[in-house]
Design a protein around this motif. Structure first.
Motif, PDB file in Angstrom:
ATOM      1  N   PRO A  22       0.850  -1.200   0.000  1.00 22.19           N
ATOM      2  CA  PRO A  22       0.000   0.000   0.000  1.00 22.19           C
ATOM      3  C   PRO A  22       0.879   1.242   0.000  1.00 22.19           C
ATOM      4  O   PRO A  22       2.024   1.217   0.469  1.00 22.19           O
ATOM      5  CB  PRO A  22      -0.792  -0.130   1.300  1.00 22.19           C
ATOM      6  N   ALA A  23       0.363   2.321  -0.546  1.00 22.38           N
ATOM      7  CA  ALA A  23       1.132   3.568  -0.610  1.00 22.38           C
ATOM      8  C   ALA A  23       1.474   4.018   0.806  1.00 22.38           C
ATOM      9  O   ALA A  23       0.585   4.206   1.640  1.00 22.38           O
ATOM     10  CB  ALA A  23       0.349   4.644  -1.335  1.00 22.38           C
ATOM     11  N   PRO A  24       2.766   4.178   1.112  1.00 20.19           N
ATOM     12  CA  PRO A  24       3.131   4.612   2.470  1.00 20.19           C
ATOM     13  C   PRO A  24       2.765   6.067   2.709  1.00 20.19           C
ATOM     14  O   PRO A  24       2.660   6.865   1.770  1.00 20.19           O
ATOM     15  CB  PRO A  24       4.649   4.401   2.508  1.00 20.19           C
ATOM     16  N   ALA A  25       2.570   6.407   3.973  1.00 26.26           N
ATOM     17  CA  ALA A  25       2.335   7.805   4.323  1.00 26.26           C
ATOM     18  C   ALA A  25       3.582   8.613   4.007  1.00 26.26           C
ATOM     19  O   ALA A  25       4.707   8.133   4.182  1.00 26.26           O
ATOM     20  CB  ALA A  25       1.989   7.917   5.807  1.00 26.26           C
ATOM     21  N   PRO A  26       3.442   9.832   3.491  1.00 24.14           N
ATOM     22  CA  PRO A  26       4.620  10.648   3.193  1.00 24.14           C
ATOM     23  C   PRO A  26       5.496  10.818   4.429  1.00 24.14           C
ATOM     24  O   PRO A  26       5.006  11.023   5.540  1.00 24.14           O
ATOM     25  CB  PRO A  26       4.021  11.977   2.731  1.00 24.14           C
ATOM     26  N   GLY A  27       6.813  10.715   4.217  1.00 22.78           N
ATOM     27  CA  GLY A  27       7.742  10.837   5.332  1.00 22.78           C
ATOM     28  C   GLY A  27       8.732   9.689   5.325  1.00 22.78           C
ATOM     29  O   GLY A  27       8.781   8.877   4.392  1.00 22.78           O
ATOM     30  N   PRO A  28       9.534   9.565   6.371  1.00 30.74           N
ATOM     31  CA  PRO A  28      10.535   8.497   6.427  1.00 30.74           C
ATOM     32  C   PRO A  28       9.904   7.127   6.620  1.00 30.74           C
ATOM     33  O   PRO A  28       8.858   6.986   7.253  1.00 30.74           O
ATOM     34  CB  PRO A  28      11.401   8.896   7.618  1.00 30.74           C
ATOM     35  N   VAL A  29      10.565   6.117   6.081  1.00 29.90           N
ATOM     36  CA  VAL A  29      10.147   4.726   6.232  1.00 29.90           C
ATOM     37  C   VAL A  29      11.266   3.983   6.955  1.00 29.90           C
ATOM     38  O   VAL A  29      12.442   4.136   6.625  1.00 29.90           O
ATOM     39  CB  VAL A  29       9.860   4.076   4.870  1.00 29.90           C
ATOM     40  N   THR A  30      10.899   3.187   7.933  1.00 26.41           N
ATOM     41  CA  THR A  30      11.870   2.452   8.739  1.00 26.41           C
ATOM     42  C   THR A  30      11.903   0.990   8.299  1.00 26.41           C
ATOM     43  O   THR A  30      10.856   0.352   8.153  1.00 26.41           O
ATOM     44  CB  THR A  30      11.509   2.529  10.230  1.00 26.41           C
TER      45      THR A  30
ATOM     46  N   GLY B  10      14.063   7.312   2.749  1.00 27.31           N
ATOM     47  CA  GLY B  10      13.206   8.454   2.424  1.00 27.31           C
ATOM     48  C   GLY B  10      13.802   9.770   2.856  1.00 27.31           C
ATOM     49  O   GLY B  10      15.010   9.884   2.993  1.00 27.31           O
ATOM     50  N   PRO B  11      12.987  10.787   3.100  1.00 27.17           N
ATOM     51  CA  PRO B  11      11.516  10.719   3.196  1.00 27.17           C
ATOM     52  C   PRO B  11      10.838  10.376   1.873  1.00 27.17           C
ATOM     53  O   PRO B  11      11.228  10.865   0.816  1.00 27.17           O
ATOM     54  CB  PRO B  11      11.125  12.120   3.665  1.00 27.17           C
ATOM     55  N   VAL B  12       9.859   9.515   1.963  1.00 26.28           N
ATOM     56  CA  VAL B  12       9.118   9.056   0.795  1.00 26.28           C
ATOM     57  C   VAL B  12       8.014  10.061   0.489  1.00 26.28           C
ATOM     58  O   VAL B  12       7.265  10.449   1.387  1.00 26.28           O
ATOM     59  CB  VAL B  12       8.525   7.661   1.059  1.00 26.28           C
ATOM     60  N   PRO B  13       7.896  10.500  -0.778  1.00 26.03           N
ATOM     61  CA  PRO B  13       6.806  11.421  -1.119  1.00 26.03           C
ATOM     62  C   PRO B  13       5.469  10.697  -1.198  1.00 26.03           C
ATOM     63  O   PRO B  13       5.399   9.463  -1.059  1.00 26.03           O
ATOM     64  CB  PRO B  13       7.226  11.945  -2.488  1.00 26.03           C
ATOM     65  N   ALA B  14       4.423  11.430  -1.427  1.00 26.15           N
ATOM     66  CA  ALA B  14       3.099  10.830  -1.631  1.00 26.15           C
ATOM     67  C   ALA B  14       3.124  10.026  -2.926  1.00 26.15           C
ATOM     68  O   ALA B  14       3.458  10.548  -3.994  1.00 26.15           O
ATOM     69  CB  ALA B  14       2.028  11.916  -1.689  1.00 26.15           C
ATOM     70  N   LEU B  15       2.795   8.751  -2.845  1.00 27.90           N
ATOM     71  CA  LEU B  15       2.839   7.853  -3.986  1.00 27.90           C
ATOM     72  C   LEU B  15       1.448   7.282  -4.253  1.00 27.90           C
ATOM     73  O   LEU B  15       0.551   7.396  -3.429  1.00 27.90           O
ATOM     74  CB  LEU B  15       3.831   6.714  -3.726  1.00 27.90           C
ATOM     75  N   GLY B  16       1.297   6.648  -5.396  1.00 24.56           N
ATOM     76  CA  GLY B  16       0.040   5.974  -5.728  1.00 24.56           C
ATOM     77  C   GLY B  16      -0.723   6.583  -6.878  1.00 24.56           C
ATOM     78  O   GLY B  16      -1.707   6.018  -7.339  1.00 24.56           O
TER      79      GLY B  16
ATOM     80  N   PHE C 144       0.765   1.540  -9.109  1.00 22.36           N
ATOM     81  CA  PHE C 144       1.145   0.544  -8.121  1.00 22.36           C
ATOM     82  C   PHE C 144       2.414   1.008  -7.411  1.00 22.36           C
ATOM     83  O   PHE C 144       3.312   1.602  -8.016  1.00 22.36           O
ATOM     84  CB  PHE C 144       1.390  -0.812  -8.778  1.00 22.36           C
ATOM     85  N   VAL C 145       2.492   0.704  -6.130  1.00 21.17           N
ATOM     86  CA  VAL C 145       3.682   1.018  -5.343  1.00 21.17           C
ATOM     87  C   VAL C 145       4.366  -0.299  -5.005  1.00 21.17           C
ATOM     88  O   VAL C 145       3.722  -1.247  -4.520  1.00 21.17           O
ATOM     89  CB  VAL C 145       3.317   1.785  -4.059  1.00 21.17           C
ATOM     90  N   THR C 146       5.679  -0.359  -5.238  1.00 20.71           N
ATOM     91  CA  THR C 146       6.428  -1.604  -5.100  1.00 20.71           C
ATOM     92  C   THR C 146       7.669  -1.392  -4.246  1.00 20.71           C
ATOM     93  O   THR C 146       8.405  -0.417  -4.453  1.00 20.71           O
ATOM     94  CB  THR C 146       6.844  -2.134  -6.484  1.00 20.71           C
ATOM     95  N   PHE C 147       7.881  -2.295  -3.316  1.00 19.30           N
ATOM     96  CA  PHE C 147       9.147  -2.342  -2.581  1.00 19.30           C
ATOM     97  C   PHE C 147      10.009  -3.433  -3.202  1.00 19.30           C
ATOM     98  O   PHE C 147       9.515  -4.531  -3.509  1.00 19.30           O
ATOM     99  CB  PHE C 147       8.905  -2.661  -1.106  1.00 19.30           C
TER     100      PHE C 147
ATOM    101  N   MET D  45       8.927  -3.393   7.492  1.00  9.62           N
ATOM    102  CA  MET D  45       8.945  -2.006   7.035  1.00  9.62           C
ATOM    103  C   MET D  45       7.722  -1.285   7.581  1.00  9.62           C
ATOM    104  O   MET D  45       6.600  -1.772   7.457  1.00  9.62           O
ATOM    105  CB  MET D  45       8.965  -1.963   5.494  1.00  9.62           C
ATOM    106  N   GLN D  46       7.940  -0.122   8.195  1.00  6.52           N
ATOM    107  CA  GLN D  46       6.854   0.706   8.717  1.00  6.52           C
ATOM    108  C   GLN D  46       6.954   2.100   8.108  1.00  6.52           C
ATOM    109  O   GLN D  46       8.056   2.639   7.945  1.00  6.52           O
ATOM    110  CB  GLN D  46       6.917   0.821  10.247  1.00  6.52           C
ATOM    111  N   ASP D  47       5.799   2.667   7.775  1.00 11.09           N
ATOM    112  CA  ASP D  47       5.812   4.023   7.250  1.00 11.09           C
ATOM    113  C   ASP D  47       5.802   5.026   8.397  1.00 11.09           C
ATOM    114  O   ASP D  47       5.914   4.669   9.584  1.00 11.09           O
ATOM    115  CB  ASP D  47       4.649   4.249   6.276  1.00 11.09           C
ATOM    116  N   ALA D  48       5.664   6.312   8.060  1.00 14.62           N
ATOM    117  CA  ALA D  48       5.752   7.371   9.063  1.00 14.62           C
ATOM    118  C   ALA D  48       4.628   7.289  10.087  1.00 14.62           C
ATOM    119  O   ALA D  48       4.755   7.837  11.189  1.00 14.62           O
ATOM    120  CB  ALA D  48       5.740   8.734   8.365  1.00 14.62           C
ATOM    121  N   GLN D  49       3.544   6.602   9.748  1.00 15.76           N
ATOM    122  CA  GLN D  49       2.432   6.449  10.686  1.00 15.76           C
ATOM    123  C   GLN D  49       2.486   5.133  11.454  1.00 15.76           C
ATOM    124  O   GLN D  49       1.562   4.800  12.182  1.00 15.76           O
ATOM    125  CB  GLN D  49       1.102   6.551   9.938  1.00 15.76           C
TER     126      GLN D  49
END
Length: 871
Positions: A639-647, A710-716, A724-727, A745-749
């Motif tokens: 799923p599209a991650p929330a904008p921000g850093p991804v851990t 990241g920070p990962v921008p808004a994707l999707g 599609f969003v792919t890791f 992997m966890q998004d900013a939220q």
């Protein structure tokens, strides 16, 4: 399986609504019941193990089986229509098994059950109504094809070190032999059912087959349209991006979409040519234009070559069918009246005129677009639309009157053109206004037509207005492109003016003159011609306005030499007479190329391993030159991650230093965009201890790391064109290997984005791709692919079957079957595209090919049927 005639009274009878279930009464019905139970067991087992959701997959499988039981005659429609949309491998991780297998087993189970229990028992026909009949020789040939494929699969198992079942094996392992060989067996599983259906309701079966392929083309073309809209833009013909639609089989290159288009597009064209319903005609025209766009955006020179070579014979065969139908006396005992009137073939002079018109417009479009751009091309299109709607009353006056109208019209138009020229040079944008005014004048004159009336003055006015409209094309091109636009458009205008003069003076050259060219039928023909003009415009725009396509056309010689070299190296992988005679085995090219091929072909690989405590992924890099597109990517759609850093948390081990690339991208299949990533150097535990002075760990022991990405921008993408969003994970060190036990992997939220990150469900939800390095994955030639897997024996058998099907449908007993021209075109198109790519290593493409091939070996026209309109 042949349908039987009158059935004996059954001993058991069960009522089920309007359907009556009877116990099997013949040997064929008992065999059908056994086939239903066998396919049901296999299908249910596959559905229950579906990586996304076993219960949901089983419910969907059951629903399809029920539909197949109710509409068992139309099972070709149920199987073929959803084919381009059901490839879920990027989500599931399945490549050996897939949704195609579920679909075939469900349709087979439901269809055979309906036949065995005599649902719709009234649907039986006498022997002369059997539209699918196989001679003993053809049955022997089909059996030999199946035996060759089965033997190839057995040799593939042996070459892989023995058979070992697995749900998620890759291209190097034994189950890849099943993936490559299964297409013909899936078709054979349904062929007896289809034989019975063609005997029960011949026209219903043919319509189901036609509609299934047309709807499949619609689905595949719509997916291509979405992909271009989402990732490149509709009119971007310069970006290095070739459409893949939803054909996951292109994750390592290949031509799955190309093969799909050339095998389905002829059926849409045939349906469009034969339908008489305005609604069906409009829908068919839309489908064909969508398919044409998909064809253009493949940027495949093989498709561009295949379609003309396939469609021209189709049109000739369809024309020959019409001629035979017109010449043959009606047989009232066999014609049911549903075929309707048959259009008379176009006279030869009119055909010559149509070809001249098409050629003149293609040349004019290329000239005008080169200097006048899209505005000049749009103005030229208006000229041609007006030309195609010329009223038949223009030819009512005598030759002398038409000649006078032509000369005077040209002179008056020249005066109007001169005045328009002066006005366009003094008033800004006047060129476009004048073009619209001339177009409106032509429209008003067409509206004032009085059919059947002799009106020489009207002929003069129409000719004058059209010549004036043609001159405004030159003015528009000059206003937009300057001197270059002026002279190229002038040359195009003179050519079209000469063409119209010839057709006005010689009515036999006019392709829309005569019977069948007035009223609804006439507008239908004009609509087809206008659609043809739009296709020509699209081709000209793609060639003239797209740098990428021009570059591909310009490099055909270099690419051809690369293919020849690859083919020679592929043949060197066959050792000894036995392998040349029987092949090396299904699905063994990739592994053979890896171990016996040049170093540049030693591509990356992945395997699922396990030790006494846990599963882990062994990821290895290739030994060729690595780059972003040459790496082997193991990926998962997220799923599209929330904008921000991804851990990221990673548990891995390595015996030597290796660079691991981790990325989140917007990506459909092989073209990543808007990526956020990190490249991390992984070292063995000893090396890391030496650097920081800590106590050394066990050699090759597991290490836990945490990264910020990241920070990962808004994707999707947008809601109307989602992306599609792919890791993905890849190694950027040649020959390196990294074992991965867990990744999270966890998004900013704080949302968890990965599923099965510990690989306890094997490779479920994980997929792989090689975005740019494609040659090591394919022989790049369908004949060489069959030769490598099945040897000269298999290649000879398939060649004989292909040629026999073409001969039967072109000159033999099947030539008057309504679908014969389209099947011939599809088989020819497959052969042309197959000269440049493997095709048969994509199961869905192989399924369509073997469906058409095996049906082509048995289809025949019903007595007295003529040219049935099954559209």
């Amino acid at each position: 399986m042949a349908a039987v005639g009158t059935q004996p009274a059954p001993t058991g009878l069960l009522g089920l609504g309007e359907f009556k279930l009877r116990l099997p009464a013949t040997r064929l019905q008992w065999l059908a019941l056994l086939a239903a139970l066998g396919l049901g067991a296999v299908g249910a087992e596959l559905a229950w193990h579906h990586p996304l959701s076993g219960p949901l997959a089983l419910a969907a499988w059951g629903a399809v089986a029920l539909a197949a039981a109710v509409f068992w005659v139309k099972t070709p429609l149920l199987v073929l229509a959803p084919l381009p949309l059901i490839g879920l491998a990027p989500w599931t991780g399945w490549i050996t098994f897939e949704e195609l297998d579920l679909l075939v087993t469900a349709c087979g189970c439901g269809g055979y059950l309906a036949y065995a229990l005599q649902l719709n028992a009234r649907d039986r026909a006498p022997a002369w109504r059997h539209a699918l009949v196989y001679s003993p020789v053809v049955l022997l040939l089909i059996a030999a094809l199946a035996l060759s494929a089965a033997w190839s699969m057995k040799r593939g198992f042996a070459d892989a070190g023995g058979f070992e079942f697995g749900w998620f094996q890759g291209y190097h392992e034994a189950m890849n032999s099943v993936r490559n060989a299964k297409a013909i067996f899936l078709v054979l599983a349904l062929l007896p059912l289809w034989t019975a259906a063609a005997a029960a309701r011949p026209r219903g079966f043919a319509r189901g087959l036609l509609l299934g392929l047309v709807l499949a083309l619609l689905g595949g073309s719509a997916a291509a349209l979405w992909e271009r809209l989402a990732y490149t833009g509709l009119l971007d013909f310069s970006t290095d991006y070739r459409t893949t639609a939803l054909f996951w089989e292109m994750h390592v290159g290949g031509a799955a979409l190309d093969g799909f288009l050339v095998m389905t597009l002829p059926f849409a064209l045939l349906a469009l040519l034969r339908t008489r319903s305005p609604l069906n005609f409009g829908a068919g025209l839309v489908i064909l234009l969508l398919a044409a766009y998909a064809v253009l955006t493949t940027f495949s020179r093989g498709v561009y070559l295949a379609l003309p070579l396939a469609l021209v014979p189709m049109v000739l065969l369809a024309d020959a069918q019409r001629r035979r139908a017109v010449a043959a006396p009606a047989d009232s005992s066999h014609i049911d009246g549903s075929t309707g009137a048959i259009d008379a073939p176009l006279p030869r002079a009119a055909k010559l005129g149509a070809l001249a018109m098409a050629g003149a417009f293609a040349l004019a479009a290329a000239l005008v677009f080169g200097g006048g751009g899209y505005r000049g091309l749009a103005a030229l299109f208006g000229v041609m639309v007006v030309l195609l709607t010329m009223p038949a009353s223009l030819w009512k006056p005598g030759f002398g009157q038409r000649l006078t109208a032509l000369l005077m019209g040209a002179l008056l138009a020249l005066l109007l053109a001169a005045a328009s020229w002066v006005l366009s040079t003094t008033v800004p944008k006047a060129a476009y206004v004048l073009n619209v005014v001339a177009l409106v004048a032509c429209g008003l004159l067409r509206w004032r037509d009085e059919p059947g009336q002799l009106r020489p003055v009207y002929t003069l006015l129409v000719t004058t207005a059209w010549f004036w409209l043609l001159s405004t094309v030159v003015i528009v091109a000059d206003y937009w492109g300057g001197t270059a636009g002026r002279w190229t458009a002038l040359a195009a205008g003179l050519a079209l003016a000469g063409l119209w003069a010839a057709m006005l003076l010689e009515p036999r050259l006019w392709p829309l003159q005569g019977a069948g060219s007035h009223g609804a039928a006439g507008w239908r023909k004009r609509a087809l011609l206008v659609a043809g003009l739009m296709l020509v415009m699209a081709v000209v725009a793609a060639l003239g306005g797209g740098a990428y396509l021009r570059d591909r056309v310009a490099t055909w010689k270099e690419d051809g030499q690369t293919r020849l070299t690859h083919w020679r190296e592929s043949l060197r992988l066959l050792h000894g007479g036995r392998q040349w005679l029987l092949g090396k085995g299904a699905g063994r090219f990739v592994a053979s190329n890896f171990y016996d091929g040049p170093a540049a072909d030693q591509i990356g690989d992945y395997r699922l391993r396990h030790d006494p405590t846990e599963f882990y992924l062994a990821l290895a890099a290739g030994k060729h030159v690595l780059g972003g597109g040459e790496q082997l990517h193991v990926s998962q759609r997220i799923p599209a991650p929330a904008p921000g850093p991804v851990t990221l948390q990673l548990v891995s081990r390595t015996a030597a230093e290796a660079n691991l690339v981790l990325q989140i991208c917007e990506k459909n299949l092989i073209y990543p965009d808007r990526c956020s990533g990190i490249e991390q150097t992984l070292k063995p535990p000893q090396a890391e201890v030496a650097a920081d002075g800590a106590r050394p760990g066990a050699a090759g022991g597991w290490q836990t790391r945490e990264f910020k990405l990241g920070p990962v921008p808004a994707l999707g993408g947008d809601w109307w064109a989602p992306r599609f969003v792919t890791f993905s994970m890849a190694l950027d060190t040649r020959g390196a290997r990294v074992d991965i036990a867990r990744i999270a992997m966890q998004d900013a939220q704080g949302r968890q984005l990965l599923v099965n990150g510990d690989f306890n469900r094997e490779m479920a939800r994980w997929f792989f791709s090689s975005d740019r390095h494609h040659l090591p994955w394919h022989t790049k030639n369908a004949a060489l692919h069959v030769l490598f897997e099945q040897g000269l024996t298999g290649l000879a058998l398939l060649t004989v079957a292909w040629l026999l099907a073409l001969l039967r449908l072109s000159f033999g007993r099947g030539r008057d079957h309504p679908l014969a021209p389209a099947i011939v075109a599809a088989l020819i198109g497959f052969g042309v595209v197959g000269a440049f790519d493997s095709l048969l290593d994509a199961p869905r493409i192989g399924f369509i090919f073997f469906t058409l091939l095996l049906l082509g070996l048995g289809l025949r026209a019903l007595p007295g049927e003529g040219v049935a309109r099954v559209a």
